[in-house]
Motif scaffolding. Sequence first.
Motif, short mmCIF file in Angstrom:
data_model
loop_
_atom_site.label_atom_id
_atom_site.label_comp_id
_atom_site.label_asym_id
_atom_site.label_seq_id
_atom_site.Cartn_x
_atom_site.Cartn_y
_atom_site.Cartn_z
N VAL A 69 28.45 -24.31 22.58
CA VAL A 69 27.65 -23.11 22.37
C VAL A 69 28.52 -21.90 22.62
CG1 VAL A 69 25.59 -21.84 23.07
CG2 VAL A 69 25.57 -24.34 23.14
N LYS A 70 28.49 -20.95 21.69
CA LYS A 70 29.31 -19.75 21.80
C LYS A 70 28.63 -18.71 22.68
CE LYS A 70 32.23 -21.45 18.82
NZ LYS A 70 33.55 -21.95 19.27
N GLU A 71 29.43 -17.85 23.24
CA GLU A 71 28.91 -16.78 24.07
C GLU A 71 28.05 -15.84 23.24
OE1 GLU A 71 30.63 -13.55 27.34
OE2 GLU A 71 32.00 -14.73 26.10
N GLY A 72 26.85 -15.53 23.74
CA GLY A 72 25.94 -14.64 23.03
C GLY A 72 25.11 -15.32 21.96
N GLU A 73 25.22 -16.64 21.85
CA GLU A 73 24.50 -17.39 20.81
C GLU A 73 23.14 -17.86 21.33
OE1 GLU A 73 25.37 -21.07 17.71
OE2 GLU A 73 26.45 -21.00 19.61
N ALA A 74 22.15 -17.85 20.46
CA ALA A 74 20.85 -18.47 20.75
C ALA A 74 20.85 -19.83 20.08
CB ALA A 74 19.71 -17.61 20.24
N PHE A 75 20.78 -20.88 20.88
CA PHE A 75 20.96 -22.25 20.41
C PHE A 75 19.71 -23.05 20.72
CE2 PHE A 75 22.48 -26.63 20.81
CZ PHE A 75 23.29 -26.76 19.68
N ALA A 76 19.13 -23.69 19.71
CA ALA A 76 17.89 -24.45 19.88
C ALA A 76 18.17 -25.94 19.92
CB ALA A 76 16.92 -24.14 18.75
N ILE A 77 17.37 -26.66 20.70
CA ILE A 77 17.40 -28.11 20.74
C ILE A 77 16.00 -28.59 20.36
CG2 ILE A 77 17.83 -30.16 22.15
CD1 ILE A 77 19.48 -28.27 24.00
N ARG A 218 23.74 -12.21 25.74
CA ARG A 218 23.59 -13.36 26.62
C ARG A 218 23.31 -14.62 25.80
NH1 ARG A 218 19.30 -11.62 30.88
NH2 ARG A 218 19.19 -9.58 29.87
N THR A 219 23.69 -15.75 26.37
CA THR A 219 23.53 -17.04 25.69
C THR A 219 22.18 -17.66 26.07
OG1 THR A 219 25.92 -17.38 25.81
CG2 THR A 219 24.57 -19.32 25.36
N ILE A 220 21.48 -18.19 25.06
CA ILE A 220 20.16 -18.78 25.29
C ILE A 220 20.14 -20.20 24.74
CG2 ILE A 220 17.72 -18.67 24.68
CD1 ILE A 220 17.98 -15.64 24.61
N LEU A 221 19.69 -21.14 25.57
CA LEU A 221 19.40 -22.50 25.13
C LEU A 221 17.88 -22.64 25.12
CD1 LEU A 221 22.02 -24.68 27.04
CD2 LEU A 221 22.12 -23.81 24.72
N PHE A 222 17.34 -22.98 23.98
CA PHE A 222 15.89 -22.89 23.77
C PHE A 222 15.34 -24.20 23.24
CE2 PHE A 222 12.42 -21.00 20.90
CZ PHE A 222 11.51 -20.89 21.94
N VAL A 223 14.33 -24.74 23.92
CA VAL A 223 13.61 -25.92 23.44
C VAL A 223 12.18 -25.52 23.15
CG1 VAL A 223 12.60 -28.11 24.15
CG2 VAL A 223 15.01 -27.70 24.53
N SER A 224 11.71 -25.83 21.95
CA SER A 224 10.35 -25.49 21.58
C SER A 224 9.90 -26.34 20.41
CB SER A 224 10.24 -24.01 21.20
OG SER A 224 8.93 -23.68 20.77
N MET A 227 8.48 -24.17 15.43
CA MET A 227 9.63 -24.10 14.53
C MET A 227 9.85 -22.70 13.96
SD MET A 227 11.02 -27.05 14.64
CE MET A 227 10.52 -27.09 16.37
N GLN A 228 8.77 -21.94 13.82
CA GLN A 228 8.91 -20.57 13.35
C GLN A 228 9.68 -19.74 14.37
OE1 GLN A 228 7.92 -19.78 10.36
NE2 GLN A 228 8.26 -17.57 10.33
N ALA A 229 9.40 -19.95 15.65
CA ALA A 229 10.13 -19.24 16.70
C ALA A 229 11.59 -19.66 16.71
CB ALA A 229 9.49 -19.51 18.05
N VAL A 230 11.85 -20.94 16.49
CA VAL A 230 13.23 -21.44 16.48
C VAL A 230 14.04 -20.78 15.37
CG1 VAL A 230 14.64 -23.48 16.01
CG2 VAL A 230 12.74 -23.63 17.61
N THR A 231 13.49 -20.75 14.17
CA THR A 231 14.24 -20.19 13.04
C THR A 231 14.43 -18.69 13.15
OG1 THR A 231 12.19 -20.07 11.77
CG2 THR A 231 13.56 -22.00 11.43
N ASN A 232 13.49 -17.99 13.77
CA ASN A 232 13.62 -16.54 13.90
C ASN A 232 14.49 -16.13 15.07
OD1 ASN A 232 11.72 -14.78 11.98
ND2 ASN A 232 10.71 -16.74 12.38
N LEU A 233 14.52 -16.93 16.12
CA LEU A 233 15.26 -16.55 17.33
C LEU A 233 16.68 -17.09 17.36
CD1 LEU A 233 15.31 -15.39 20.28
CD2 LEU A 233 14.44 -17.62 21.01
N CYS A 234 16.88 -18.32 16.86
CA CYS A 234 18.14 -19.03 17.11
C CYS A 234 19.08 -19.01 15.92
CB CYS A 234 17.84 -20.48 17.51
SG CYS A 234 16.86 -20.59 19.02
N HIS A 235 20.37 -18.92 16.23
CA HIS A 235 21.40 -18.95 15.20
C HIS A 235 21.62 -20.38 14.71
CE1 HIS A 235 22.33 -15.66 18.07
NE2 HIS A 235 22.52 -14.97 16.97
N ARG A 236 21.76 -21.31 15.67
CA ARG A 236 22.00 -22.71 15.33
C ARG A 236 21.00 -23.59 16.08
NH1 ARG A 236 27.22 -25.21 16.57
NH2 ARG A 236 27.17 -23.95 18.48
N ALA A 237 20.90 -24.84 15.61
CA ALA A 237 19.99 -25.80 16.25
C ALA A 237 20.60 -27.19 16.20
CB ALA A 237 18.62 -25.79 15.57
#
Length: 423
Positions: A69-77, A218-224, A227-237
């Motif tokens: 995960v890159k610095e400043g990236e929002a990454f979804a699982i 800031r870097t964010i790791l996001f589980v949800s 799916m609409q929130a994931v695609t709008n918030l996160c760069h990669r998944a």
Amino acid sequence: MTSETIIQVENLSKLYRLGTIGTGSLRQDLQRWWYTNILQKEDPFFQTAREKDISNDFLWALRDISFDVKEGEAFAIIGRNGAGKSTLLKILSKVIRPTQGIVRGRGRINSLLEIGTGFHDELTGRENIYLNGHFLGMTRHEIRSKFDEIVAFSGVSQFIDTPVKRYSSGMYVRLAFAVAAHLEPDILIVDEVLAVGDAEFQKKCLGKMNEASRQEGRTILFVSHNMQAVTNLCHRAMLLQKGTMVTIGPSSQVVNQYLGGIQQHQLQQQWDAPEKAPGNATIRMKSVQLIPLRSNVTAPIDVRTQLTLEFEFWNYEEDIDLVTGIHLFTQSSECIFDVSSKSFRYKKGLIKGKCTIPGNFLNDGSYYISIIFVRDTSVEVFYLNECVSFDVEDYRENIHWYGKWMGYVRPDFPVILTSVPSL
């Protein structure tokens, strides 16, 4: 690890032995501790379990997971329940240790894995804010500078000096998220925070995470499961399935692949021989299928998708006056509509039917369709219950509110606003 990478995971695995804490042997537990903590070698328990891979005594919660995960990236699982998402976040948060693999990271981590993670029930909201800040290594001055902003965001100012054990679950999670998001961690780990709280709180959470990632770096790791929130918030998944990584890439592509997989449900049925098909002496089914109108087969069915139900059946009665009805239900068996064909007399033979549900009609949710055959507009001949089932996903273009859209239907009726000139 490059200067841009803030988290790097290599060949991460987590193995559990079902029904047993540890190995079940004090000697083996001490041996594991010596090997892994002192000698820094591979866990001997892991080697034994790997040799017994097919045993029902072991469960691979995660297996050979690698990503960065890159610095400043929002990454979804993302993934289904039991895929290993929460286990992975707990390892990254240093709550549990992996069985094998390497996790490298830098910076301060704040985790919101459960409601009120790190809170002490006997302490007040004020005291818990300072406690969490100290856990992050922040000074009292840094915490104090953010205190008013945290309280305002949480909306619990009236109860800030009340022990949190007296908070409702909604108040608890509001304060927990406010603390996690405002105390400036380098990495914010969030697990299903949107599963609780009202729509307004969900909107504030997503807005704050978006601001933290895109504006504050800031870097964010996001589980949800939203799916609409994931695609709008996160760069990669990353998509997990039964503890293994299926794919990783741009969030929209990964979400489409995930939804395309879980949405198959039962979109079609076909019977090659009449004697094996459901029905009776008057009617036997041949086939039924739901055909989504979409750009490619991996694209999800969402609220915009047109759906066409096509079916075929054998009619064994000459000159029958027949009406066919289509019943659409929610998964909780609430009827959305009942539409039917016109009364008409048919000869013996194969009959085809078709019904189209336009796009921008159904709300997101899970549905199933049943078909009823009626003679002389009054006598039920046959009822094919729950012949197809499907999920409809949400879609909101240029809308930053992710709460549940009300109602079972969601028609695209125009709503027009006009400014009235002042006198």
